[in-house]
Design a protein around this motif. Structure first.
Motif, PDB file in Angstrom:
ATOM      1  N   LEU A 192      24.375   8.250   1.535  1.00 30.03           N
ATOM      2  CA  LEU A 192      23.740   8.724   0.306  1.00 30.03           C
ATOM      3  C   LEU A 192      24.791   9.054  -0.748  1.00 30.03           C
ATOM      4  N   GLN A 193      25.957   9.508  -0.278  1.00 24.51           N
ATOM      5  CA  GLN A 193      27.003   9.902  -1.236  1.00 24.51           C
ATOM      6  C   GLN A 193      27.504   8.729  -2.072  1.00 24.51           C
ATOM      7  N   PRO A 194      27.988   7.632  -1.447  1.00 25.97           N
ATOM      8  CA  PRO A 194      28.367   6.491  -2.295  1.00 25.97           C
ATOM      9  C   PRO A 194      27.176   5.912  -3.050  1.00 25.97           C
ATOM     10  N   ALA A 195      25.952   6.078  -2.515  1.00 22.51           N
ATOM     11  CA  ALA A 195      24.777   5.569  -3.240  1.00 22.51           C
ATOM     12  C   ALA A 195      24.608   6.321  -4.555  1.00 22.51           C
ATOM     13  N   VAL A 196      24.786   7.642  -4.510  1.00 21.07           N
ATOM     14  CA  VAL A 196      24.692   8.422  -5.745  1.00 21.07           C
ATOM     15  C   VAL A 196      25.790   7.990  -6.718  1.00 21.07           C
ATOM     16  N   VAL A 197      27.007   7.794  -6.191  1.00 16.56           N
ATOM     17  CA  VAL A 197      28.098   7.299  -7.044  1.00 16.56           C
ATOM     18  C   VAL A 197      27.698   5.955  -7.659  1.00 16.56           C
ATOM     19  N   GLY A 198      27.015   5.143  -6.855  1.00 12.93           N
ATOM     20  CA  GLY A 198      26.605   3.815  -7.311  1.00 12.93           C
ATOM     21  C   GLY A 198      25.661   3.822  -8.505  1.00 12.93           C
ATOM     22  N   PHE A 199      24.962   4.944  -8.718  1.00 15.56           N
ATOM     23  CA  PHE A 199      24.076   5.027  -9.877  1.00 15.56           C
ATOM     24  C   PHE A 199      24.863   5.011 -11.189  1.00 15.56           C
ATOM     25  N   ALA A 200      26.189   5.086 -11.089  1.00 13.41           N
ATOM     26  CA  ALA A 200      27.022   4.936 -12.292  1.00 13.41           C
ATOM     27  C   ALA A 200      26.807   3.553 -12.914  1.00 13.41           C
TER      28      ALA A 200
ATOM     29  N   PHE B 269       0.863  -1.168   0.000  1.00 11.78           N
ATOM     30  CA  PHE B 269       0.000   0.000   0.000  1.00 11.78           C
ATOM     31  C   PHE B 269       0.907   1.229   0.000  1.00 11.78           C
ATOM     32  N   ALA B 270       0.754   2.078  -1.035  1.00 14.79           N
ATOM     33  CA  ALA B 270       1.716   3.154  -1.275  1.00 14.79           C
ATOM     34  C   ALA B 270       1.951   4.054  -0.055  1.00 14.79           C
ATOM     35  N   LEU B 271       0.887   4.330   0.703  1.00 17.03           N
ATOM     36  CA  LEU B 271       1.036   5.236   1.840  1.00 17.03           C
ATOM     37  C   LEU B 271       1.869   4.627   2.965  1.00 17.03           C
ATOM     38  N   LEU B 272       2.122   3.327   2.873  1.00 23.30           N
ATOM     39  CA  LEU B 272       2.933   2.679   3.905  1.00 23.30           C
ATOM     40  C   LEU B 272       4.414   2.656   3.534  1.00 23.30           C
ATOM     41  N   SER B 273       4.807   3.490   2.557  1.00 23.86           N
ATOM     42  CA  SER B 273       6.214   3.521   2.148  1.00 23.86           C
ATOM     43  C   SER B 273       7.141   3.689   3.360  1.00 23.86           C
ATOM     44  N   PRO B 274       8.237   2.915   3.396  1.00 25.29           N
ATOM     45  CA  PRO B 274       9.167   3.028   4.528  1.00 25.29           C
ATOM     46  C   PRO B 274       9.670   4.452   4.739  1.00 25.29           C
ATOM     47  N   LEU B 275       9.709   5.237   3.668  1.00 25.56           N
ATOM     48  CA  LEU B 275      10.211   6.611   3.819  1.00 25.56           C
ATOM     49  C   LEU B 275       9.180   7.526   4.492  1.00 25.56           C
ATOM     50  N   LEU B 276       7.937   7.083   4.565  1.00 24.83           N
ATOM     51  CA  LEU B 276       6.933   7.868   5.286  1.00 24.83           C
ATOM     52  C   LEU B 276       6.748   7.317   6.707  1.00 24.83           C
ATOM     53  N   ILE B 277       6.612   5.985   6.793  1.00 19.84           N
ATOM     54  CA  ILE B 277       6.314   5.353   8.078  1.00 19.84           C
ATOM     55  C   ILE B 277       7.494   5.415   9.051  1.00 19.84           C
ATOM     56  N   ALA B 278       8.684   5.030   8.574  1.00 23.05           N
ATOM     57  CA  ALA B 278       9.840   4.970   9.475  1.00 23.05           C
ATOM     58  C   ALA B 278      10.161   6.324  10.134  1.00 23.05           C
TER      59      ALA B 278
ATOM     60  N   THR C 223      21.990   1.328  -3.771  1.00 23.58           N
ATOM     61  CA  THR C 223      20.850   1.940  -4.456  1.00 23.58           C
ATOM     62  C   THR C 223      19.535   1.274  -4.041  1.00 23.58           C
ATOM     63  N   SER C 224      19.568  -0.012  -3.715  1.00 26.24           N
ATOM     64  CA  SER C 224      18.295  -0.642  -3.340  1.00 26.24           C
ATOM     65  C   SER C 224      17.902  -0.342  -1.891  1.00 26.24           C
ATOM     66  N   GLU C 225      18.880   0.019  -1.052  1.00 25.32           N
ATOM     67  CA  GLU C 225      18.538   0.387   0.333  1.00 25.32           C
ATOM     68  C   GLU C 225      18.588   1.903   0.529  1.00 25.32           C
ATOM     69  N   MET C 226      18.511   2.640  -0.566  1.00 21.88           N
ATOM     70  CA  MET C 226      18.712   4.082  -0.502  1.00 21.88           C
ATOM     71  C   MET C 226      17.738   4.800   0.439  1.00 21.88           C
ATOM     72  N   LEU C 227      16.512   4.277   0.526  1.00 19.22           N
ATOM     73  CA  LEU C 227      15.515   4.953   1.375  1.00 19.22           C
ATOM     74  C   LEU C 227      15.992   5.056   2.823  1.00 19.22           C
ATOM     75  N   LEU C 228      16.733   4.047   3.276  1.00 19.65           N
ATOM     76  CA  LEU C 228      17.261   4.073   4.650  1.00 19.65           C
ATOM     77  C   LEU C 228      18.092   5.338   4.892  1.00 19.65           C
TER      78      LEU C 228
END
Lengths: 226, 127
Positions: free
Chosen positions: A64-72, A26-35, B64-69
């Protein structure tokens, strides 16, 4: 010690809310909203200041920084597709950035927000560090911009799939571009759930949106303030 | 090497590129962020075969898959702005909701329209 506990607690709440989300879908239960809601309630409940929480939280934000790099990686894998559609991507992203800045300004006017809030809202659809830099550049409040960026991410993450469905967007590239354009990294992580080609398109969109905004925002700002 | 260990080393490896990006951005006064520069550096190194995909792929897909954390602490930061939220929260939300929907819909429709036109053109040439 408290920093370490905060990291563990954040991870635990995240993992738990992810499990719930996977079950309910259910979209409203997104971890980025609930957590964040659960964690905020906990912090307020046990009287921990955000600044203390952030001593641990910072470690996670930093990833977040290495995650952005990871989008390479998705970008590299789909470089041929991206190259093939370079023109379409450029047109869609320029339009997207233009609409993002303009609509933030117009809607802020409509709800009577003052100029300093309006300016802080203009760069809200791009990745945080660049959004904050743009905010400073055009005279906004970077800390408020950071908040607007995260709220945009949550909003886009929840509404993106519904928009894709209701607008009958079928092309993978289009899905990825709209998610990366509308909701930066959060949208990109949603795009990766759709598939790796969507993910690659969204990664590119996220990067391009940031760069185009950097150039466009200072030019468009005086027009919006008219 | 176990999978977990490989993920950890690759995450640290990617982190190095973010740090390198940060350093270069600071030294050269570039307007972009260090992590985006880092992304381009890794992309370049992959392209010129200096890096192999297998050297970063596991770490990158984990991140990238755990990015939301990694977004969660910044979302919790909202509790610091109680007065602003109480005063203007609904206005902020209206602007962000409407604008995000507009941006996503327009971007998606423009891309889809352009893609379909391109496909049609190619179809005509093919006939």
């Amino acid at each position: 010690m408290i920093a370490f506990i905060c990291i563990l607690l954040t991870i635990a709440v995240y993992v738990l809310s992810k499990c719930v989300y996977k079950r309910m879908r259910f979209a409203l239960l997104s971890p980025l909203l609930i957590a964040p809601c659960i964690l905020s309630l906990m912090l307020v409940g046990v009287h921990i200041d955000y600044s203390d929480y952030d001593k641990g939280g910072r470690w996670l934000s930093n990833l977040l920084q290495p995650a952005v790099v990871g989008f390479a990686v998705p970008l590299y894998k789909f470089r041929k597709v991206m190259k093939k559609y370079a023109k379409i991507i450029a047109i869609s992203m320029s339009t997207g950035v233009f609409i993002a800045i303009l609509s933030s300004g117009v809607f802020s006017h409509i709800v009577h927000l003052n100029d300093s809030y309006l300016l802080s809202l203009l760069p809200r659809s791009i990745t945080t560090p660049i959004a904050m830099a743009v905010s400073v550049d055009i005279g906004g409040m970077p800390t408020m911009t950071a908040i607007f960026v995260i709220v945009t991410g949550i909003t886009g993450l929840i509404l993106g799939p519904a928009i894709i469905r209701s607008m009958h967007i079928q092309e993978k590239l289009a899905k990825g571009l709209l998610l990366g354009m509308g909701a930066h990294g959060a949208g990109t992580s949603k795009a990766l759930e759709f598939g790796s080609e969507e993910g690659a398109a969204a990664s590119l969109a996220m990067v391009l949106a940031a760069i185009i905004t950097l150039v466009f925002a200072p030019i468009l700002t005086p027009l919006i303030l008219l | 090497m176990s999978k977990a260990l490989r993920i950890i080393t690759q995450v640290l490896f990617l982190y190095l590129f973010a740090l390198l990006g940060n350093f270069l951005v600071k030294q050269l006064h570039l307007p972009i962020s260090g992590s985006i520069l880092g992304l381009f550096i890794v992309l370049g190194l992959l392209h010129f075969k200096v890096l192999k995909l297998s050297m970063v792929e596991l770490g990158a897909s984990f991140l990238t898959s755990e990015m939301l954390l990694f977004f969660i602490p910044s979302a919790v930061a909202i509790i610091q702005y109680k007065t602003e939220i109480l005063q203007h929260g609904s206005q902020f939300l209206i602007v962000i909701l409407l604008s995000t929907v507009t941006v996503m819909a327009v971007t998606g429709l423009v891309a889809q329209f352009a893609l379909r036109r391109l496909a049609n053109k190619k179809g005509e040439i093919g006939q």
